[in-house]
Write a protein that holds these residues in place. Structure first.
Motif, mmCIF file in Angstrom:
data_model
loop_
_atom_site.group_PDB
_atom_site.id
_atom_site.type_symbol
_atom_site.label_atom_id
_atom_site.label_comp_id
_atom_site.label_asym_id
_atom_site.label_seq_id
_atom_site.Cartn_x
_atom_site.Cartn_y
_atom_site.Cartn_z
ATOM 1 N N MET A 119 9.538 -5.269 -9.256
ATOM 2 C CA MET A 119 10.783 -6.043 -9.181
ATOM 3 C C MET A 119 11.644 -5.567 -8.004
ATOM 4 O O MET A 119 12.217 -6.380 -7.280
ATOM 5 C CB MET A 119 11.561 -5.944 -10.496
ATOM 6 C CG MET A 119 10.930 -6.743 -11.613
ATOM 7 S SD MET A 119 11.720 -6.573 -13.255
ATOM 8 C CE MET A 119 13.412 -6.309 -12.919
ATOM 9 N N CYS A 120 11.710 -4.260 -7.801
ATOM 10 C CA CYS A 120 12.478 -3.701 -6.680
ATOM 11 C C CYS A 120 11.894 -4.146 -5.343
ATOM 12 O O CYS A 120 12.630 -4.503 -4.423
ATOM 13 C CB CYS A 120 12.510 -2.178 -6.759
ATOM 14 S SG CYS A 120 13.440 -1.515 -8.145
ATOM 15 N N VAL A 121 10.565 -4.138 -5.243
ATOM 16 C CA VAL A 121 9.898 -4.569 -4.009
ATOM 17 C C VAL A 121 10.167 -6.044 -3.754
ATOM 18 O O VAL A 121 10.481 -6.447 -2.629
ATOM 19 C CB VAL A 121 8.382 -4.280 -4.074
ATOM 20 C CG1 VAL A 121 7.645 -4.958 -2.928
ATOM 21 C CG2 VAL A 121 8.130 -2.781 -4.061
ATOM 22 N N ASN A 122 10.063 -6.868 -4.795
ATOM 23 C CA ASN A 122 10.323 -8.301 -4.634
ATOM 24 C C ASN A 122 11.766 -8.556 -4.196
ATOM 25 O O ASN A 122 12.014 -9.423 -3.359
ATOM 26 C CB ASN A 122 9.995 -9.062 -5.913
ATOM 27 C CG ASN A 122 8.505 -9.174 -6.125
ATOM 28 O OD1 ASN A 122 7.725 -9.180 -5.187
ATOM 29 N ND2 ASN A 122 8.093 -9.247 -7.381
ATOM 30 N N ALA A 175 0.827 -1.203 0.000
ATOM 31 C CA ALA A 175 0.000 0.000 0.000
ATOM 32 C C ALA A 175 0.863 1.255 0.000
ATOM 33 O O ALA A 175 0.540 2.242 -0.670
ATOM 34 C CB ALA A 175 -0.929 -0.001 1.214
ATOM 35 N N ALA A 176 1.961 1.206 0.722
ATOM 36 C CA ALA A 176 2.864 2.357 0.762
ATOM 37 C C ALA A 176 3.486 2.609 -0.604
ATOM 38 O O ALA A 176 3.561 3.751 -1.069
ATOM 39 C CB ALA A 176 3.954 2.133 1.806
ATOM 40 N N VAL A 177 3.903 1.551 -1.275
ATOM 41 C CA VAL A 177 4.501 1.699 -2.603
ATOM 42 C C VAL A 177 3.456 2.178 -3.596
ATOM 43 O O VAL A 177 3.727 3.039 -4.438
ATOM 44 C CB VAL A 177 5.157 0.379 -3.064
ATOM 45 C CG1 VAL A 177 5.555 0.440 -4.526
ATOM 46 C CG2 VAL A 177 6.376 0.074 -2.197
ATOM 47 N N ILE A 234 9.771 5.515 -13.124
ATOM 48 C CA ILE A 234 9.872 4.053 -13.045
ATOM 49 C C ILE A 234 8.507 3.451 -13.346
ATOM 50 O O ILE A 234 7.478 4.005 -12.963
ATOM 51 C CB ILE A 234 10.388 3.607 -11.647
ATOM 52 C CG1 ILE A 234 10.694 2.117 -11.607
ATOM 53 C CG2 ILE A 234 9.426 4.016 -10.552
ATOM 54 C CD1 ILE A 234 11.443 1.674 -10.344
ATOM 55 N N THR A 235 8.491 2.326 -14.040
ATOM 56 C CA THR A 235 7.218 1.665 -14.334
ATOM 57 C C THR A 235 6.778 0.861 -13.114
ATOM 58 O O THR A 235 7.578 0.548 -12.226
ATOM 59 C CB THR A 235 7.341 0.709 -15.532
ATOM 60 O OG1 THR A 235 8.195 -0.386 -15.163
ATOM 61 C CG2 THR A 235 7.871 1.419 -16.765
ATOM 62 N N VAL A 236 5.514 0.528 -13.091
ATOM 63 C CA VAL A 236 4.977 -0.280 -11.996
ATOM 64 C C VAL A 236 5.688 -1.637 -11.967
ATOM 65 O O VAL A 236 6.015 -2.152 -10.899
ATOM 66 C CB VAL A 236 3.449 -0.450 -12.151
ATOM 67 C CG1 VAL A 236 2.900 -1.433 -11.135
ATOM 68 C CG2 VAL A 236 2.760 0.894 -12.031
ATOM 69 N N ASN A 285 17.390 3.418 -7.049
ATOM 70 C CA ASN A 285 16.244 3.477 -7.951
ATOM 71 C C ASN A 285 15.576 4.838 -7.799
ATOM 72 O O ASN A 285 15.968 5.631 -6.941
ATOM 73 C CB ASN A 285 15.267 2.319 -7.656
ATOM 74 C CG ASN A 285 14.704 2.371 -6.256
ATOM 75 O OD1 ASN A 285 14.348 3.427 -5.755
ATOM 76 N ND2 ASN A 285 14.610 1.220 -5.609
ATOM 77 N N PRO A 286 14.574 5.142 -8.603
ATOM 78 C CA PRO A 286 13.921 6.449 -8.511
ATOM 79 C C PRO A 286 13.296 6.736 -7.144
ATOM 80 O O PRO A 286 13.182 7.889 -6.749
ATOM 81 C CB PRO A 286 12.854 6.404 -9.601
ATOM 82 C CG PRO A 286 13.427 5.474 -10.614
ATOM 83 C CD PRO A 286 14.128 4.412 -9.803
#
Length: 119
Positions: free
Chosen positions: A57-60, A35-37, A50-52, A93-94
């Motif tokens: 991928m960064c979150v994973n 939710a925060a992202v 940055i694309t979703v 990352n961004p």
């Protein structure tokens, strides 16, 4: 380790002196990482940087790091999402570039889209 130092810093006097970006975190509920992202990605600067799919991928990557860290450090007081949130911010990352610039800014209203992430 690094996480212990981060927790101690947030619990210590530095958190109280850190200003509005950190000062109100203790009284509010923690927002789940996803939710925060999602709230962060609603910011126009982030949406164009940055694309979703790239952010996913960064979150994973951050979540894998957190699970691996907790496997080695079971006594860490932070949970997987909290560790992942910190790790996500440290990735080049961004999110890091945009949030860091706004944290350094005097204009705290620019942090509004990032508030769920900062909590």
């Amino acid at each position: 380790l690094i996480m212990d130092a981060f927790v101690q810093r947030l619990q210590g006097t530095e958190a109280a002196a850190a200003g509005p970006a950190i000062g109100s975190m203790e009284a509010e509920a923690v927002v789940p990482l996803a939710a925060a992202v999602q709230a962060t990605m609603a910011d126009p600067a982030m949406a164009t940087a940055i694309t979703v799919q790239e952010m996913d991928m960064c979150v994973n990557t951050a979540l894998r790091f957190a699970r691996k860290h907790l496997g080695k450090h079971r006594d860490d007081p932070l949970g997987a999402e909290e560790i992942a949130t910190i790790q996500l911010y440290t990735q080049q990352n961004p999110l890091y570039r945009t949030l860091h610039a706004r944290l350094c800014s005097e204009d705290r209203s620019a942090l509004a889209p990032f508030r769920p992430y900062i909590k």
